[in-house]
Scaffold this motif. Sequence first.
Motif, short mmCIF file in Angstrom:
data_model
loop_
_atom_site.label_atom_id
_atom_site.label_comp_id
_atom_site.label_asym_id
_atom_site.label_seq_id
_atom_site.Cartn_x
_atom_site.Cartn_y
_atom_site.Cartn_z
N GLY A 113 0.80 -1.22 0.00
CA GLY A 113 0.00 0.00 0.00
C GLY A 113 0.83 1.27 0.00
O GLY A 113 0.44 2.27 -0.58
N VAL A 114 2.00 1.19 0.62
CA VAL A 114 2.80 2.41 0.70
C VAL A 114 3.88 2.48 -0.37
O VAL A 114 4.59 3.46 -0.49
N SER A 115 4.00 1.42 -1.14
CA SER A 115 5.06 1.40 -2.15
C SER A 115 4.67 2.26 -3.35
O SER A 115 3.65 2.06 -3.97
N THR A 116 5.49 3.25 -3.64
CA THR A 116 5.22 4.10 -4.80
C THR A 116 6.50 4.25 -5.60
O THR A 116 7.02 5.33 -5.79
N GLY A 117 7.02 3.16 -6.01
CA GLY A 117 8.33 3.13 -6.68
C GLY A 117 8.43 4.09 -7.86
O GLY A 117 7.46 4.38 -8.55
N THR A 118 9.64 4.60 -8.05
CA THR A 118 9.87 5.49 -9.19
C THR A 118 10.75 4.74 -10.18
O THR A 118 11.96 4.86 -10.16
N ALA A 119 10.08 3.95 -11.01
CA ALA A 119 10.82 3.10 -11.94
C ALA A 119 11.52 3.93 -13.00
O ALA A 119 12.56 3.57 -13.52
N CYS A 120 10.95 5.06 -13.35
CA CYS A 120 11.49 5.86 -14.44
C CYS A 120 11.65 7.30 -13.94
O CYS A 120 10.81 7.81 -13.21
N ALA A 121 12.74 7.97 -14.36
CA ALA A 121 12.97 9.33 -13.90
C ALA A 121 11.81 10.24 -14.29
O ALA A 121 11.25 10.11 -15.38
N GLN A 122 11.47 11.15 -13.36
CA GLN A 122 10.33 12.06 -13.59
C GLN A 122 10.43 12.77 -14.93
O GLN A 122 9.48 12.81 -15.71
N GLU A 123 11.60 13.36 -15.17
CA GLU A 123 11.74 14.22 -16.34
C GLU A 123 11.68 13.45 -17.65
O GLU A 123 11.57 14.03 -18.72
N ASN A 124 11.79 12.10 -17.57
CA ASN A 124 11.70 11.30 -18.79
C ASN A 124 10.31 10.70 -18.98
O ASN A 124 10.06 10.00 -19.96
N ARG A 125 9.44 10.94 -18.03
CA ARG A 125 8.08 10.37 -18.15
C ARG A 125 7.16 11.36 -18.81
O ARG A 125 7.39 12.57 -18.79
N LYS A 126 6.11 10.81 -19.40
CA LYS A 126 5.12 11.68 -20.04
C LYS A 126 4.33 12.42 -18.98
O LYS A 126 3.85 11.82 -18.02
N ILE A 127 4.24 13.69 -19.14
CA ILE A 127 3.47 14.47 -18.18
C ILE A 127 2.37 15.21 -18.92
O ILE A 127 2.47 15.43 -20.14
N PRO A 128 1.34 15.61 -18.23
CA PRO A 128 0.29 16.40 -18.90
C PRO A 128 0.87 17.72 -19.40
O PRO A 128 1.72 18.31 -18.73
N ILE A 129 0.44 18.14 -20.55
CA ILE A 129 0.93 19.40 -21.11
C ILE A 129 -0.21 20.41 -21.12
O ILE A 129 -1.27 20.15 -21.72
N PHE A 130 0.00 21.52 -20.44
CA PHE A 130 -1.04 22.55 -20.38
C PHE A 130 -0.45 23.91 -20.74
O PHE A 130 0.65 24.25 -20.30
N ASP A 131 -1.20 24.64 -21.54
CA ASP A 131 -0.82 26.03 -21.81
C ASP A 131 -1.60 26.89 -20.81
O ASP A 131 -2.83 26.93 -20.84
N THR A 132 -0.87 27.56 -19.95
CA THR A 132 -1.56 28.34 -18.91
C THR A 132 -2.02 29.71 -19.42
O THR A 132 -2.80 30.39 -18.76
N GLY A 133 -1.48 30.12 -20.55
CA GLY A 133 -1.84 31.43 -21.10
C GLY A 133 -1.08 32.58 -20.46
O GLY A 133 -1.33 33.75 -20.76
N ILE A 134 -0.17 32.26 -19.56
CA ILE A 134 0.62 33.31 -18.88
C ILE A 134 1.98 33.42 -19.57
O ILE A 134 2.67 32.41 -19.76
N ASN A 135 2.35 34.61 -19.94
CA ASN A 135 3.61 34.82 -20.66
C ASN A 135 4.77 34.94 -19.67
O ASN A 135 4.86 35.91 -18.91
N PRO A 136 5.69 33.99 -19.68
CA PRO A 136 6.80 34.05 -18.72
C PRO A 136 7.80 35.16 -19.01
O PRO A 136 8.69 35.42 -18.20
N ASN A 137 7.67 35.78 -20.16
CA ASN A 137 8.59 36.88 -20.48
C ASN A 137 8.09 38.24 -19.98
O ASN A 137 8.73 39.26 -20.21
N SER A 138 6.92 38.23 -19.35
CA SER A 138 6.36 39.53 -18.93
C SER A 138 6.87 39.93 -17.55
O SER A 138 7.19 39.09 -16.70
N TRP A 139 6.95 41.22 -17.35
CA TRP A 139 7.40 41.82 -16.10
C TRP A 139 6.33 42.80 -15.63
O TRP A 139 5.56 43.30 -16.45
#
Lengths: 506, 303
Positions: free
Chosen positions: B17-43
């Motif tokens: 029940g508590v085992s949540t193994g990380t078989a594959c590195a996070q950054e190599n796994r498919k993650i949901p892709i969302f466009d937030t609509g916020i421009n990171p270049n804005s100040w």
Amino acid sequence: MNTWANRRDYLFRSTKGLIALAIALIALITAVWGTLSGPMAEWGVRDITIRILGMDIHPEQREGRIIMLYHVIAMAVVAIETYMITSTVRMSKEEQGNINGLVTIGYLLTMFFGLGFAYFGHNYAFHGLFILGQSLLFFAGCLLAKVLWPWNKSTYLEKGSPYAKTPKGIDLERVAFFTMTVATLGSACFGAVTGSFWGNGHETFLAEDLIRLPHKTPLQLSIIGHLHIMLTLVAVAITLLVGRWLDFKGIWHKISMPLMIFGSITITLGVWTVVPYQNLAHTIIYVGAVFTMTAALMLVIFGWKKLISERLAEQGITKANVFQGIRALVHDPLKFGPLWQMVFMNFTVSGVGIFMAIKLDKIFRIWPGREERITLTGHWHILAALIATIIILYYADMCGLKGKARQWFGWVVIIGSDIAFASITIFSMKRGFVSTYDQQPLVDWTMIFADFGLGAIMVVLAMLLLWRIYDFMNEKGAWQQESGELQLDRITAEKKDSVETEEVVR
Amino acid sequence: MNRMKVITLMTVALLAGVSTGTACAQENRKIPIFDTGINPNSWVTVAKGDFFKGQHKKETAVNYDYEIMVTPVTNAQYAEYLNSASAKGTITTKDNKVFGFYPGDKFHKYKHEFEIKAGDKLHMALDAQGLAIEARDGKFAVKSGWENHPVVQVTWFGAKAYCDSKGGRIPTEIEWEKAARGTDTRAYPWGNEITSAHANLYASKDPFEKGFGKQGTTTPVGFYNGRSYNGFQTKDARSPYGLYDMAGNVWQWSGDVFPKTHYRWMRGGSKSNYDFELRVYNKNSAGPDFHEIDIGFRCAKNK
């Protein structure tokens, strides 16, 4: 009507009743307030608790709330230890009654109005009563110090006494209790004086949030010293009380008591030195800690030998092998438990603390501040909780638990707490052997084990208390016999009987 | 015997029940892709004026206008910077690590203080776990899907070099806190209440926690803006000045170099923390060469 008056007298005048009431209130607070953080908050239980109880919680008041909660629980624990002291150290009934009465009113005021102020709206009348409660406890402490004055000739031990004493007969155990009491009163002032500057130079903070500041103000240092020494002295007190419970005497007692007295004085002065000479203070504290811990080791050696020899004698075994010896040692978990917890403390508290001190700059200060903070708070919380388990085991013995109930209760408390505290230690040190990236499974495991262990203790404690409540409802329950008992055990009486004085509680 | 079987089965169930193994590195796994609509270049501009600093709400003066990034620096922005800085020769890569020059700090020989000497300092370890930037054919690139997530595993030296390259600086603690809190006494950038719809925090059940445990991963910058993502409804968690991610997601370096200590302070709390760590005045700290999967930054500059 008389029955209810008897019940009131039991709860508020008898030693066992007073201890039962304080333990029940602490248990209730722990169970309810435990839902406000950690996994309980994750599962949404916190929101339910807040809604049902109508709590008024603001995020910027978190630190203040926690400080008041610490004081609420600490004062109740101090009350329990005081009841134990007044019933096991020689004093008159009147003195015992005065001290117990003040302590009881003090901790109840602190508890109800402290929680009322911190969690149910900031009514400053409640805050005043919270302070009044602690003031009464302080006053009770002053009375206790007076009563414990060890140079009162009526308390001298006779020649040939098996207990530690000076050549003149001064009871060194009494000196140890007196020293602890005076040290506690002085150390309380460090908190009280600083608290009096609140809003006028002093601001609410949690000590763990200051760890990496290069400069701390005298008021901040005062509070840091206060919280450390108060818990240390609570630990010293419970060690002395366990000694009384097990009738600590003989050569180990004679070595232990001077060490405990010297250690208590040294460690207290060391902590008080934190304010003017922070760097020097730590060295003094280490020296004091070595003496107090060695004194506790003497108690453990004595206690284990006693448990083994008494059990083997019961069994009629004159020459036991190793396994028979171990079985005899663990035969009674309620008496084995407190001594074992003192040993276990070295792995989860002292060991961690010493390791941190040695490797602070090379390991812990390389970690993010938050991780260092978890380790610090973890090992201090474990010490507080270990003391609580010792009190619970002592209380279960007072209640006269027998047979399987005694075995189950004792072992669940010992194993449950040790699993929980070992898990919390691993959790708090996790950064040393697993990266943040990989830590989630370890966090899940340790949390499960910690919750399982602590939950098990809460369940058996609840069962014990429910049994006590059931007994309390029964007109001819055990509480009736306990009502008149001001002393905690036979041992105390025997020791007292060795001294002739009219004022002694008999 | 039966009792032993029950105990064994219960133990196995507990462990499973508590085992949540990380078989594959996070950054190599498919993650949901969302466009937030916020421009990171804005100040945005934070106008000069007093604000209430810290838990105890001390009135503090800021006598100048300054600009600050609306979001933390993203992986895409940092990778672009690395390519640019590499071409200019302001950074070097050796043993899969990025280095750059730092002139050093004044050393006071204070207790627990480490000396920060002038020299090449670590900016980023390209082999660090959880880093979504990689060196590919002599160029720095972002792993697919992580472009609009905040850059992590960047040291204080690396953050400073980035902000310097944009003509700015890492915001000081005071600048950061004023931008997060505005001019009232709120505890969080949006007010005094916090829910899992406000920020990426521990066990917040956001779409990025699925499969990654309660710590989850970073969320794209500006994720908590009132939009719904595959049914996960967020609240508009902007600060009074319109900044996103000022609570949760990643700790953010602050720029102060205080005397008698080598530590640099961080603000904002992260995806790995409970809610109380996300209050605008809460702090974390580490040495300037420290890097972690939940530490990022944003920049400020004079107006």
